[in-house]
Each structure stands twice: as C-alpha cells, then as structure tokens.
Design a protein around this motif. Sequence first.
Motif, short mmCIF file in Angstrom:
data_model
loop_
_atom_site.label_atom_id
_atom_site.label_comp_id
_atom_site.label_asym_id
_atom_site.label_seq_id
_atom_site.Cartn_x
_atom_site.Cartn_y
_atom_site.Cartn_z
N THR A 133 0.84 -1.20 0.00
CA THR A 133 0.00 0.00 0.00
C THR A 133 0.87 1.25 0.00
O THR A 133 2.05 1.20 0.36
N ASN A 162 0.08 -4.11 5.37
CA ASN A 162 0.29 -3.11 4.32
C ASN A 162 1.07 -3.70 3.15
O ASN A 162 1.41 -3.00 2.21
N ASN A 182 -10.76 -1.11 3.58
CA ASN A 182 -10.05 0.06 4.09
C ASN A 182 -10.85 0.65 5.25
O ASN A 182 -11.89 1.27 5.04
N ILE A 188 -6.66 4.49 0.10
CA ILE A 188 -5.38 3.79 0.10
C ILE A 188 -5.20 3.11 -1.25
O ILE A 188 -6.12 2.44 -1.74
N THR A 189 -4.04 3.29 -1.87
CA THR A 189 -3.74 2.66 -3.14
C THR A 189 -2.87 1.42 -2.92
O THR A 189 -1.88 1.48 -2.20
N VAL A 190 -3.29 0.32 -3.53
CA VAL A 190 -2.53 -0.93 -3.45
C VAL A 190 -1.85 -1.16 -4.80
O VAL A 190 -2.51 -1.18 -5.84
#
Length: 202
Positions: A133, A162, A182, A188-190
């Motif tokens: 993340t 994470n 989330n 949040i970018t994965v």
Amino acid sequence: MAEITHQILDKKSIVKQVLIALVVGTILLVSAVLPAEYGIDPLGIGKATGFSKLYVGEANTETLASVPHKILQLENVGSGAEVPKPAAADNPAPATQLAERTDEVNVVIPAGKGLEYKVDMLKHGNLRYEWITDKGELYFDFHGEVKNNNNYFESYTIAYSNNMVGSLLAPFEGPQGWYFKNNSNEDITVKIRMKGQYLLKQ
C-alpha cells in the motif's frame, strides 16, 4: 584418552530456569496468543503490538457492522460449511495452462469501503504476487471462487497488513484474488505485481 566432563546443574539453577521459562511463556500468552486467537487483551499489549487485529471473531463485529452481508460472510473465512463445494471444483486440471504473463496494477481502495481485485486462472495454474500500500494497512482476504459459481469460495489468507508476498497454485478453475477493506478515513492505493498463468478480468 580425554576425560569427558558434564556440567551438572544444581537444584537452584534448574528452578531458576524453569521460572524464567514460565515467565516468558506467560508474557507470550498474554501479549500474543490471547489477543490474536481469542480477542482477549487484558493489558492492552495486543492492541499496542497489533496482535489483536488478527482476531476475526466477535471482537471485530463493531467495525464490520456497516459491511454488507455478503462481505460479512467473506470475512468469516470461506463460504461456510452450509454451502456445498461445486462438483466443478474437482474437475481435472487442463493439459495446457494459460500463457505466462507479468502485470503491475494500482487499485484504489476508498476510505471506509472494500472491494475485490481478481484474475482468472485454470486449475493448477501458478501465480506469484506481491502487493504493497502507499500508506497504512488494509484488512484482506486472499481467496478463490469456482468458475460460474460465486456462492462458494475458499479463503487462503486473512489478515491485516500493508504488504504481502506469496504464490498460489490454483485449487480449481475460476477467479482468484483479494478482497481489500479500508477501515481508515482516507483512500489507500494498493500496488499489485503479478507473474504467472492467468488472465486479467475484464
């Protein structure tokens, strides 16, 4: 011929070592095992160390209250014994697998929400993956569904993290991938990197 001598511990040393082992065992029980396995954290150590987040029983029902029913089932590990395993799950693996490929994708998980990212695989196809993340940790369920049957799924890994690195030998043909949740108040970018025998879902 050299004489072999053994150090003989006296009774006080043995008692001391036993007491030390008991103290260490008790600390591990209270700080790790009880919070992670049973959701019991009397001293707050499990919360401070993150072990309490591994517990997915009744202790987490408050944070899951706003999640739709289908996702609640998913977070309870697999589709459950009441859902029969489809006969298609036991079909033999194909003689030829999908061509190997490599991909990197970015998936945005909105604040307070959950979504899935999956790829299509044949039975006994290989997938190597890693994801991380851009900030914070996510609840995730790495699982697979039998083709044309989204009522049945198997969970492979469930945790909070994470990042993750691993591999999968698909147990049956169908979608394989992650459900991310989330619980924070910001997106949040994965970033997911994959290499293996799969197709990106359209």
